[in-house]
Enzyme design. Structure first.
Site, short mmCIF file in Angstrom:
data_model
loop_
_atom_site.label_atom_id
_atom_site.label_comp_id
_atom_site.label_asym_id
_atom_site.label_seq_id
_atom_site.Cartn_x
_atom_site.Cartn_y
_atom_site.Cartn_z
N ASP A 1 1.16 -1.35 -0.06
CA ASP A 1 0.20 0.02 -0.23
C ASP A 1 0.71 1.28 0.01
OD1 ASP A 1 -1.19 2.36 1.01
OD2 ASP A 1 -2.94 1.32 1.55
N HIS A 2 1.23 1.99 -1.36
CA HIS A 2 1.92 2.81 -0.93
C HIS A 2 1.80 4.20 -0.24
CE1 HIS A 2 -0.65 5.25 -3.63
NE2 HIS A 2 -0.24 6.17 -3.11
N HIS B 1 -5.92 2.57 1.65
CA HIS B 1 -5.07 3.41 1.87
C HIS B 1 -5.97 3.82 3.64
CE1 HIS B 1 -3.57 3.14 -1.50
NE2 HIS B 1 -3.94 3.98 -2.15
C1 BG6 Z 1 -4.18 5.27 -5.66
C2 BG6 Z 1 -5.28 5.52 -6.30
O1 BG6 Z 1 -3.49 3.90 -5.25
O2 BG6 Z 1 -3.92 6.10 -4.87
C3 BG6 Z 1 -5.11 6.72 -7.29
O3 BG6 Z 1 -5.64 4.26 -7.11
C4 BG6 Z 1 -5.10 7.93 -6.39
O4 BG6 Z 1 -6.71 7.29 -7.91
C5 BG6 Z 1 -3.67 7.32 -5.87
O5 BG6 Z 1 -4.87 8.97 -7.00
C6 BG6 Z 1 -3.50 8.56 -4.70
O6 BG6 Z 1 -2.07 8.62 -4.36
P1 BG6 Z 1 -1.34 10.07 -4.07
O7 BG6 Z 1 0.62 9.30 -3.15
O8 BG6 Z 1 -1.07 10.37 -5.08
O9 BG6 Z 1 -1.97 10.35 -2.66
#
Ligand code: BG6
Length: 544
Positions: free
Chosen positions: A230-231, A293
């Site tokens: 989960d990034h 997230h």
């Molecule tokens: C991704 C979603 O996991 O996270 C995207 O699929 C979203 O829709 C993105 O834009 C948001 O990540 P960050 O790091 O830009 O907040």
């Protein structure tokens, strides 16, 4: 979690920072000087860094994820000396290309997308150990070729049979790739070899598909071999929630229902669906953002202290917390959730299209691009404290933050500022942008009368630690190589996330168009989301 922080600027190597989480040295003295001293860092914790030899195999080597995140992150890790000397990368993809051309492509990509100025020696070091195999992921022959290349590269680079497979492909290939790797014995861990698989969300599209994916993976792999990314957990500021709570003695005593009125978690984006209409129009905001997230952030904010910073202890506490989220019945879904979809509007001064006119989105789409909800956690710590979550695209500002609003002071003490007009203390953990933490409290406004105004104590990451424009993947890649799964989702965590979301999806599906409230792009979402808090006498923290 690594003991040194690999996502720091590669050009700050001399100021080696020991990363306190996940180490026995957690309580050792790690002190940061004031901003004026340019973040000179004194660290007494021991190094004990692990960089096991690794052969890094990327399925989907020609895709966007490899180009935009993995390669720049590997470059940053190389530049900050967080890659082992015994290291090689093998890209696998259907596009027909030889290794030489692949190196030319990746050289260009690094040039274009690196988050730091390039150093030629580091780039060459990385490119010299980069290889390519073209082959169809569904064809068993590909895995015969892969097996041969792996053993050659393993011998050439001394990677000790440690293979890390990164699935940068569409999820539809996960099962087949894992099955084929298993059939060739390429995931077997005998003789202390590390064989790990990294997969990216979406982990299914509802509870039953997530369970099916987990059982497919586990028919070939042990749970310990699976790293579900989960990034958001790669973001320093998300990890810092744990440090903030558990490395400081002063917050935990007030971190409960006696002192906290409510919690808001916002992940607001100004972007629309970009080029991802095909995926997004099937997924929507709820599936795309909440079971992963937002619930990961919620778990870090609300879980009990683990008894150790090791993967199982942390993930056990997360699982306990997710299990304590009260499942909604259909009536509660109607009362406690909102779905919205953006219409046309203005974002940062530019007129933008409505969602239904985006590329690869149905002109009659009922997919939500916004969701808000109230969650309750059934536990002694949180009983009666609402957790308000919201996320959406094409909102007024890009901001990801956690707002902890404390209860008001109990006594009307100051005649000129009655207590019901005093602003309550608010702690804001800003995850992005302007990463930092602020605490608002009442202070006396100078003058002969006692009047109270709200002021802020503010901590900005950039002031203390400088800007380290990492991709967010450095820590996660480093941790997989080191075999530390603390920041990765275990199968039960994933399934518990879907259990929260599934009842909502079912009710929304049955409501069809009645579930969706429209909002103009460039606003804070549908008015119904404001009403959700207003009926509890509360308001979202919005920005102009
Ligand atoms: C991704 C979603 O996991 O996270 C995207 O699929 C979203 O829709 C993105 O834009 C948001 O990540 P960050 O790091 O830009 O907040």
């Amino acid at each position: 979690m690594p003991q040194t922080n690999p996502s720091r600027s590669p050009h700050q190597q001399d100021e080696s920072v020991d990363w306190p989480i996940g180490t026995e040295e957690f309580s050792d003295h790690v002190e940061f000087n004031s901003r004026d001293d340019n973040a000179t860092i004194y660290a007494q914790a021991s190094q004990g860094q692990t960089r096991p030899p690794t052969l890094f195999v990327v399925f989907g080597a020609q895709g966007d994820l490899t180009k935009r995140k993995l390669i720049p992150a590997l470059y940053n890790l190389a530049a900050s000396h967080h890659l082992p000397q015994e290291f090689a990368i093998l890209g696998v993809d259907g596009v027909s290309m030889n290794t030489e051309d692949f190196r030319v492509k990746i050289r260009r990509d690094i040039q274009e997308l690196s988050t730091y100025p390039i150093e030629a020696t580091i780039k060459d070091w990385l490119l010299d150990r980069l290889y390519y195999l073209s082959g169809d992921f569904r064809d068993p022959q590909t895995y015969g070729h892969l097996q041969r290349m792996l053993s050659e590269l393993d011998a050439q680079y001394g990677t000790s049979g440690n293979y890390l497979y990164y699935m940068a492909t569409s999820p539809s290939f996960f099962g087949e790739i894992v099955h084929n790797l298993g059939a060739k014995g390429l995931v077997s861990q005998e003789k202390n070899r590390a064989r790990r698989i990294v997969i990216e969300k979406p982990f299914g599209h509802d509870l039953s598909s997530a369970q099916a994916l987990n059982s497919t993976l586990r028919s070939v792999l042990d749970e310990q071999q699976i790293y579900r990314i989960d990034h958001y957990l790669g973001k320093e500021t998300v990890q810092n929630i744990l440090v903030f709570r558990f490395a400081n003695g002063i917050f935990e005593p007030v971190w409960n229902r006696q002192y906290i009125d409510h919690v808001q978690i916002t992940v607001a984006e100004t972007l629309g669906v970009e080029h991802r209409g095909t995926y997004y129009d099937k997924a929507g905001a709820l599936r795309d953002m909440v079971p992963n997230h937002l619930l990961q952030i919620l778990a870090f904010v609300a879980m009990e202290p683990p008894n150790a910073f090791d993967p199982e202890a942390v993930r056990n506490e997360k699982a306990k917390l997710l299990r304590a989220i009260q499942p909604m019945n259909p009536m509660e879904v109607l009362q406690s959730t909102v779905a919205g979809q953006y219409g046309s509007g203005t974002c940062h001064g530019t007129q933008v299209l409505p969602y239904r006119s985006e590329v690869n989105v149905s002109a009659t789409s009922l997919r939500e691009t916004y969701t808000a909800m109230t969650l309750s956690i059934e536990s002694w710590r949180w009983e009666g404290v609402p957790f308000y979550l919201r996320t959406g695209k094409r909102l007024k500002q890009r901001v990801t933050e956690v707002v902890i609003q404390f209860k008001s002071a109990p006594l009307m003490l100051f005649r000129k500022t009655p207590v019901d007009r005093l602003t309550p203390n608010v702690l804001v953990i800003r995850i992005q942008p302007d990463e930092g933490i602020s605490l608002s409290f009442g202070a006396k406004i100078p003058g002969p009368q006692v009047q109270v105004g709200s002021v802020n104590m503010d901590f900005q990451y950039a002031d203390y630690f400088g800007d380290a424009p990492s991709t967010g993947y450095e820590t996660l890649l480093h941790d997989v190589m080191a075999g530390d799964a603390t920041l990765f989702q275990r199968s039960d965590n994933v399934e518990l996330g879907w259990s929260v979301v599934d009842p909502i999806l079912k009710v929304w599906d049955s409501l069809g168009s009645h579930a969706i409230h429209s909002y103009p792009a460039g606003t804070w979402g549908p008015p119904d989301a404001d009403a959700l808090l207003a009926k509890d006498g509360r308001m979202w923290r919005n920005y102009e």
